[in-house]
Motif scaffolding. Structure first.
Motif, PDB file in Angstrom:
ATOM      1  N   ASP A  39       0.864  -1.179   0.000  1.00 43.19           N
ATOM      2  CA  ASP A  39       0.000   0.000   0.000  1.00 43.19           C
ATOM      3  C   ASP A  39       0.904   1.234   0.000  1.00 43.19           C
ATOM      4  O   ASP A  39       1.011   1.951   0.993  1.00 43.19           O
ATOM      5  N   ASP A  40       1.596   1.437  -1.113  1.00 42.11           N
ATOM      6  CA  ASP A  40       2.566   2.516  -1.225  1.00 42.11           C
ATOM      7  C   ASP A  40       2.591   3.009  -2.673  1.00 42.11           C
ATOM      8  O   ASP A  40       1.902   2.446  -3.529  1.00 42.11           O
ATOM      9  N   PRO A  41       3.327   4.057  -2.956  1.00 44.55           N
ATOM     10  CA  PRO A  41       3.352   4.584  -4.331  1.00 44.55           C
ATOM     11  C   PRO A  41       3.813   3.554  -5.371  1.00 44.55           C
ATOM     12  O   PRO A  41       3.301   3.531  -6.492  1.00 44.55           O
ATOM     13  N   GLU A  42       4.758   2.693  -5.001  1.00 47.98           N
ATOM     14  CA  GLU A  42       5.238   1.686  -5.940  1.00 47.98           C
ATOM     15  C   GLU A  42       4.139   0.671  -6.266  1.00 47.98           C
ATOM     16  O   GLU A  42       3.951   0.286  -7.417  1.00 47.98           O
TER      17      GLU A  42
ATOM     18  N   ASP B 262      -8.267  -7.107 -10.069  1.00 49.90           N
ATOM     19  CA  ASP B 262      -9.217  -7.557  -9.047  1.00 49.90           C
ATOM     20  C   ASP B 262      -8.627  -8.597  -8.102  1.00 49.90           C
ATOM     21  O   ASP B 262      -9.022  -8.685  -6.944  1.00 49.90           O
ATOM     22  N   GLN B 263      -7.694  -9.407  -8.588  1.00 48.42           N
ATOM     23  CA  GLN B 263      -7.126 -10.474  -7.765  1.00 48.42           C
ATOM     24  C   GLN B 263      -5.837 -10.055  -7.062  1.00 48.42           C
ATOM     25  O   GLN B 263      -5.183 -10.869  -6.430  1.00 48.42           O
ATOM     26  N   ILE B 264      -5.459  -8.799  -7.172  1.00 43.31           N
ATOM     27  CA  ILE B 264      -4.243  -8.323  -6.513  1.00 43.31           C
ATOM     28  C   ILE B 264      -4.585  -7.902  -5.089  1.00 43.31           C
ATOM     29  O   ILE B 264      -5.511  -7.129  -4.864  1.00 43.31           O
ATOM     30  N   ILE B 265      -3.840  -8.431  -4.145  1.00 45.29           N
ATOM     31  CA  ILE B 265      -4.046  -8.109  -2.730  1.00 45.29           C
ATOM     32  C   ILE B 265      -3.100  -6.974  -2.350  1.00 45.29           C
ATOM     33  O   ILE B 265      -1.899  -7.053  -2.597  1.00 45.29           O
ATOM     34  N   VAL B 266      -3.663  -5.931  -1.757  1.00 44.71           N
ATOM     35  CA  VAL B 266      -2.857  -4.798  -1.296  1.00 44.71           C
ATOM     36  C   VAL B 266      -2.574  -5.002   0.189  1.00 44.71           C
ATOM     37  O   VAL B 266      -3.488  -5.125   1.000  1.00 44.71           O
ATOM     38  N   VAL B 267      -1.289  -5.056   0.529  1.00 54.45           N
ATOM     39  CA  VAL B 267      -0.847  -5.297   1.901  1.00 54.45           C
ATOM     40  C   VAL B 267      -0.436  -3.967   2.517  1.00 54.45           C
ATOM     41  O   VAL B 267       0.311  -3.195   1.909  1.00 54.45           O
ATOM     42  N   GLN B 268      -0.925  -3.708   3.721  1.00 53.01           N
ATOM     43  CA  GLN B 268      -0.567  -2.470   4.415  1.00 53.01           C
ATOM     44  C   GLN B 268       0.932  -2.439   4.689  1.00 53.01           C
ATOM     45  O   GLN B 268       1.502  -3.419   5.154  1.00 53.01           O
ATOM     46  N   SER B 269       1.556  -1.313   4.395  1.00 57.28           N
ATOM     47  CA  SER B 269       3.008  -1.171   4.602  1.00 57.28           C
ATOM     48  C   SER B 269       3.321  -0.861   6.043  1.00 57.28           C
ATOM     49  O   SER B 269       2.588  -0.291   6.761  1.00 57.28           O
TER      50      SER B 269
END
Length: 116
Positions: free
Chosen positions: A90-93, A109-116
Motif C-alpha cells: 500500500d505505497d506509491p510503488e 481484481d485479484q491483486i491483494i494490497v498489503v498495508q506497509s
C-alpha cells in the motif's frame, strides 16, 4: 529458392504464427511475486570520494512492472486473458504497478494490497 537453413526458419515462423493464433483469447492464471523495476539512464564522470564506485548523473528514469507482473504483460500482449494474483504494498510503488497493469488491460481484481 531458399536454402535449407532459410527454409527451416520460414517453417518455424509459420508454425509459431499458427501457435500464436491458437492461444488468442485463452485464459491463464498467473500467481507470483511482483516488483517495480526502475531503470536509470545517465552518465558517470567521477568516482565517489569515500568508495571506489562511480557517481551517476541521472538524466531520466523509467519504471515498469517486474517479475511475474512482467510475465503477465507478455502473456496479455499475446492475446491471452490473464488472471493475475499477487500481493503489492500500500505505497506509491504498489499503486504504480496496479495502474500500469490496468492501463495494459490486465484486471487487478485479484491483486491483494498489503498495508506497509
Amino acid at each position: 529458392m531458399l536454402d535449407g537453413t532459410s527454409q527451416n526458419r520460414v517453417d518455424r515462423l509459420k508454425r509459431l504464427r499458427l501457435l500464436l493464433d491458437e492461444i488468442d483469447g485463452s485464459q491463464v492464471t498467473l500467481i507470483g511475486d511482483t516488483m517495480l523495476d526502475r531503470y536509470h539512464h545517465g552518465f558517470s564522470n567521477n568516482l565517489n570520494s569515500t568508495a571506489p564506485v562511480p557517481v551517476m548523473k541521472v538524466i531520466r528514469s523509467e519504471e515498469s512492472p517486474g517479475a511475474s507482473a512482467h510475465i503477465a504483460l507478455g502473456l496479455n500482449s499475446l492475446g491471452m486473458d490473464v488472471r493475475f494474483h499477487c500481493c503489492i504494498g500500500d505505497d506509491p510503488e504498489g499503486s504504480s504497478i496496479s495502474n500500469m497493469l490496468s492501463t495494459e488491460g490486465i484486471s487487478t481484481d485479484q491483486i491483494i494490497v498489503v498495508q506497509s
